[in-house]
Design an enzyme around this catalytic site. Structure first.
Site, mmCIF file in Angstrom:
data_model
loop_
_atom_site.group_PDB
_atom_site.id
_atom_site.type_symbol
_atom_site.label_atom_id
_atom_site.label_comp_id
_atom_site.label_asym_id
_atom_site.label_seq_id
_atom_site.Cartn_x
_atom_site.Cartn_y
_atom_site.Cartn_z
ATOM 1 N N GLU A 21 -18.932 -51.163 -10.865
ATOM 2 C CA GLU A 21 -18.587 -51.012 -12.479
ATOM 3 C C GLU A 21 -19.965 -51.469 -12.844
ATOM 4 O O GLU A 21 -20.047 -52.397 -13.906
ATOM 5 C CB GLU A 21 -17.499 -51.934 -12.984
ATOM 6 C CG GLU A 21 -17.198 -51.642 -14.449
ATOM 7 C CD GLU A 21 -16.430 -52.762 -15.140
ATOM 8 O OE1 GLU A 21 -16.504 -53.573 -15.451
ATOM 9 O OE2 GLU A 21 -14.998 -52.189 -14.929
ATOM 10 N N ASP A 37 -18.544 -58.344 -14.349
ATOM 11 C CA ASP A 37 -19.323 -58.760 -15.253
ATOM 12 C C ASP A 37 -19.067 -60.445 -15.426
ATOM 13 O O ASP A 37 -19.167 -60.964 -16.706
ATOM 14 C CB ASP A 37 -19.635 -58.446 -16.675
ATOM 15 C CG ASP A 37 -18.313 -58.077 -17.060
ATOM 16 O OD1 ASP A 37 -18.007 -57.287 -17.888
ATOM 17 O OD2 ASP A 37 -17.181 -58.989 -16.842
ATOM 18 N N HIS A 50 -2.293 -65.050 -21.731
ATOM 19 C CA HIS A 50 -3.062 -65.567 -20.418
ATOM 20 C C HIS A 50 -3.340 -66.953 -20.549
ATOM 21 O O HIS A 50 -2.798 -67.776 -21.679
ATOM 22 C CB HIS A 50 -4.660 -64.851 -20.714
ATOM 23 C CG HIS A 50 -5.527 -64.939 -19.736
ATOM 24 N ND1 HIS A 50 -6.186 -66.156 -19.458
ATOM 25 C CD2 HIS A 50 -6.008 -63.977 -19.176
ATOM 26 C CE1 HIS A 50 -7.043 -66.004 -18.654
ATOM 27 N NE2 HIS A 50 -7.042 -64.603 -18.147
ATOM 28 N N ARG A 98 -12.703 -65.355 -24.777
ATOM 29 C CA ARG A 98 -13.034 -66.582 -25.527
ATOM 30 C C ARG A 98 -13.685 -66.390 -26.698
ATOM 31 O O ARG A 98 -13.542 -67.289 -27.490
ATOM 32 C CB ARG A 98 -14.000 -67.178 -24.386
ATOM 33 C CG ARG A 98 -15.401 -66.463 -24.321
ATOM 34 C CD ARG A 98 -16.522 -67.519 -23.539
ATOM 35 N NE ARG A 98 -16.187 -67.736 -22.272
ATOM 36 C CZ ARG A 98 -16.032 -67.186 -21.183
ATOM 37 N NH1 ARG A 98 -16.762 -65.966 -21.216
ATOM 38 N NH2 ARG A 98 -15.884 -67.586 -20.014
ATOM 39 N N GLU A 158 -20.769 -61.843 -20.786
ATOM 40 C CA GLU A 158 -20.634 -60.886 -20.110
ATOM 41 C C GLU A 158 -21.730 -59.706 -19.944
ATOM 42 O O GLU A 158 -22.377 -59.233 -19.132
ATOM 43 C CB GLU A 158 -19.198 -60.100 -19.883
ATOM 44 C CG GLU A 158 -18.104 -61.033 -19.499
ATOM 45 C CD GLU A 158 -17.360 -61.639 -20.767
ATOM 46 O OE1 GLU A 158 -16.141 -61.948 -20.358
ATOM 47 O OE2 GLU A 158 -18.115 -61.868 -21.469
ATOM 48 N N HIS A 165 -7.226 -62.489 -24.783
ATOM 49 C CA HIS A 165 -7.507 -63.709 -23.835
ATOM 50 C C HIS A 165 -8.969 -63.872 -24.007
ATOM 51 O O HIS A 165 -9.659 -64.941 -23.424
ATOM 52 C CB HIS A 165 -7.240 -63.224 -22.467
ATOM 53 C CG HIS A 165 -8.461 -62.301 -21.865
ATOM 54 N ND1 HIS A 165 -8.209 -60.864 -22.067
ATOM 55 C CD2 HIS A 165 -9.589 -62.250 -21.010
ATOM 56 C CE1 HIS A 165 -9.291 -60.318 -21.542
ATOM 57 N NE2 HIS A 165 -9.906 -61.203 -20.948
HETATM 58 C C1 LIG Z 1 -16.460 -57.707 -21.154
HETATM 59 C C2 LIG Z 1 -15.160 -57.241 -20.517
HETATM 60 O O1 LIG Z 1 -14.451 -56.365 -20.905
HETATM 61 N N1 LIG Z 1 -15.169 -57.470 -19.232
HETATM 62 C C3 LIG Z 1 -13.970 -57.279 -18.357
HETATM 63 C C4 LIG Z 1 -13.332 -58.568 -17.777
HETATM 64 O O2 LIG Z 1 -11.936 -57.915 -17.535
HETATM 65 P P1 LIG Z 1 -10.749 -57.669 -18.553
HETATM 66 O O3 LIG Z 1 -11.330 -57.780 -19.868
HETATM 67 O O4 LIG Z 1 -10.334 -56.403 -18.014
HETATM 68 O O5 LIG Z 1 -9.663 -58.678 -18.072
HETATM 69 P P2 LIG Z 1 -8.278 -58.988 -18.383
HETATM 70 O O6 LIG Z 1 -7.916 -58.275 -19.631
HETATM 71 O O7 LIG Z 1 -7.922 -60.561 -17.917
HETATM 72 O O8 LIG Z 1 -7.539 -58.133 -17.049
HETATM 73 C C5 LIG Z 1 -7.171 -57.031 -17.004
HETATM 74 C C6 LIG Z 1 -6.530 -56.449 -16.034
HETATM 75 O O9 LIG Z 1 -5.296 -57.514 -15.664
HETATM 76 C C7 LIG Z 1 -4.114 -56.848 -15.708
HETATM 77 N N2 LIG Z 1 -3.027 -57.687 -16.611
HETATM 78 C C8 LIG Z 1 -2.954 -57.937 -17.656
HETATM 79 C C9 LIG Z 1 -2.320 -58.684 -18.274
HETATM 80 C C10 LIG Z 1 -1.324 -59.359 -17.530
HETATM 81 O O10 LIG Z 1 -0.171 -60.154 -17.925
HETATM 82 N N3 LIG Z 1 -1.178 -59.079 -16.288
HETATM 83 C C11 LIG Z 1 -2.096 -58.277 -15.479
HETATM 84 O O11 LIG Z 1 -2.127 -58.013 -14.383
HETATM 85 C C12 LIG Z 1 -4.517 -55.475 -16.304
HETATM 86 O O12 LIG Z 1 -3.709 -54.413 -15.908
HETATM 87 C C13 LIG Z 1 -5.785 -55.190 -15.960
HETATM 88 O O13 LIG Z 1 -5.849 -54.298 -14.746
HETATM 89 O O14 LIG Z 1 -14.102 -58.779 -16.476
HETATM 90 C C14 LIG Z 1 -13.936 -57.748 -15.556
HETATM 91 C C15 LIG Z 1 -14.365 -58.185 -14.055
HETATM 92 O O15 LIG Z 1 -15.595 -58.375 -14.161
HETATM 93 C C16 LIG Z 1 -14.388 -56.610 -16.110
HETATM 94 O O16 LIG Z 1 -14.510 -55.559 -15.191
HETATM 95 C C17 LIG Z 1 -14.067 -56.083 -17.312
HETATM 96 O O17 LIG Z 1 -15.481 -55.212 -18.009
#
Ligand SMILES: CC(=O)N[C@@H]1[C@@H](OP(=O)(O)OP(=O)(O)OC[C@H]2O[C@@H](n3ccc(=O)[nH]c3=O)[C@H](O)[C@@H]2O)O[C@H](CO)[C@@H](O)[C@@H]1O
Length: 366
Positions: A113, A91, A240, A210, A127, A208
């Site tokens: 997804e 998203d 982040h 916004r 998103e 992280h």
């Molecule tokens: C609206 C919403 O929920 N949208 C989500 C958003 O993703 P998110 O919310 O999951 O984003 P983050 O939390 O940034 O990433 C998380 C990943 O990063 C890894 N991680 C974390 C901290 C770190 O220090 N080192 C790391 O490696 C961690 O293991 C994990 O795998 O967009 C994606 C793409 O479209 C969507 O799929 C997903 O729905």
């Protein structure tokens, strides 16, 4: 061609790229949109993936400009690579830009997804709107769970274009575990942080999004500070690279039982999640990972598009309220951790996606 640009997209598309490489008759290309350049580099290296297209992030004053710039740049990459199908994940602006650029070239779009809905266009913003827009122009919808499939059916998506395959984030976890077992130097950045928590319950937090604004950050920080007043808890918070991290450094820095760090690489983060007694986050993917691993996760949001994690008993929505966060943390730390739960998939989503793509979109006559 698979298109990714943020850390979570890269993590979730690595299993799809690996599985596509195993499909004979398929030539897989990778486009990195440049949306987040530095986050995710180590996982591409460890995955042996060198994107054929490594784009420069467009200059953009806001997310609308970013989307417009990405449509143009990703469109040019599609013109260069001329794929039979385009794969986007989730998203983000990159996901929607890839889908729009392919759609305008009448190239079929596969959405990984698909079907996650919070039911609120303003949360998460943008998103929820992005994933609904992708659903209207994608040819194949890879839904991680039954709830996601049902959401797509409710929006009129044709049932024979929806495939319930699980979330590839579980595939990525299994892959990361295997890589770390084989090479313990992977994710070393976790060691000083888990050592700092030695002998105490490690609480792992990430913030992280916004929409987590200054007031919300103050309330969350107050809840976290109250939580670490007890001697048997240690908070680890990888920050982040977003503007709000500076506020968090001011609010949470210099505390004996709080370790702040910059964002850690994926392998280090997997090791920290495994060492954690409790996870506190506004992340989407971390709700899925915590559920798969059996770690309780407190969700710093007002809504979630992961209701399965709440029903599994691993996730609890605490919003941006200090008291709710503190109370939920105290409860979670007093209860045994929930067991691992495979509601988000069995770790074979990538293979199912690759086989379906090969059969339906890439070599339809196969
Ligand atoms: C609206 C919403 O929920 N949208 C989500 C958003 O993703 P998110 O919310 O999951 O984003 P983050 O939390 O940034 O990433 C998380 C990943 O990063 C890894 N991680 C974390 C901290 C770190 O220090 N080192 C790391 O490696 C961690 O293991 C994990 O795998 O967009 C994606 C793409 O479209 C969507 O799929 C997903 O729905």
């Amino acid at each position: 061609m698979t298109i990714a640009g943020t850390r979570p997209e890269i993590i979730k598309l690595v299993p799809v790229v690996h599985a596509l490489h195993r499909e004979d008759g398929v030539d897989v290309r990778v486009c990195h949109s440049g949306q987040h350049v530095d986050l995710g580099r180590e996982i591409l290296n460890a995955a042996g993936i060198v994107p054929e297209e490594m784009l420069e992030r467009p200059d953009a004053a806001d997310v609308a400009d970013l989307l417009a710039g990405l449509v143009v740049k990703v469109g040019a990459a599609i013109d260069r690579q001329r794929p039979d199908a385009v794969v986007v994940q989730g998203d983000t602006a990159t996901s929607l830009a890839g889908a729009l650029a392919a759609f305008h070239r009448q190239i079929p779009v596969a959405h990984v997804e698909a079907g996650l809905r919070s039911g609120d266009l303003s949360r998460p913003w943008p998103e929820e709107g992005y994933r609904k827009l992708i659903a209207t122009i994608a040819r194949r919808h890879f839904a991680p769970t039954g709830a996601a499939r049902d959401a797509l059916l409710a929006e009129g998506v044709a049932a024979d274009t929806i495939h319930m395959v699980g979330n590839t984030v579980v595939d990525a976890l299994h892959w990361a575990d295997g890589r770390i077992d084989a090479d313990p130097t992977l994710g070393r950045a976790a060691e000083p942080l888990s050592e700092a928590a030695e002998g105490r319950a490690l609480v792992l937090a990430t913030i992280h999004r916004r929409e987590t604004g200054p007031d919300a950050l103050k309330a969350i920080a107050a809840g976290l500070l109250a939580m670490v007043e007890r001697e048997d808890v240690h908070l680890v918070l990888p920050l982040h690279p977003r503007p709000q991290s500076q506020v968090l450094r001011e609010l949470l820095g210099g505390q004996a039982r709080i370790s702040l760090s910059s964002a850690v690489d994926y392998f280090a983060f997997v090791r920290l999640m495994r060492a954690a007694r409790l996870i506190v986050s506004d992340s989407g993917g971390i709700q899925e990972e915590a559920t798969a691993m059996g770690r309780p996760v407190l969700v710093l949001r007002e809504t979630t598009e992961r209701p399965e994690a709440v029903m599994a008993g691993t996730a609890k929505i605490v919003g941006h309220d200090a008291d709710a966060l503190f109370a939920a943390a105290r409860l979670a730390l007093a209860q045994p951790m929930p067991g691992p739960n495979d509601v988000f998939g069995d770790g074979h989503a990538g293979r199912r996606i690759a086989q379906r793509l090969a059969r339906d979109l890439i070599n339809p006559n196969r």
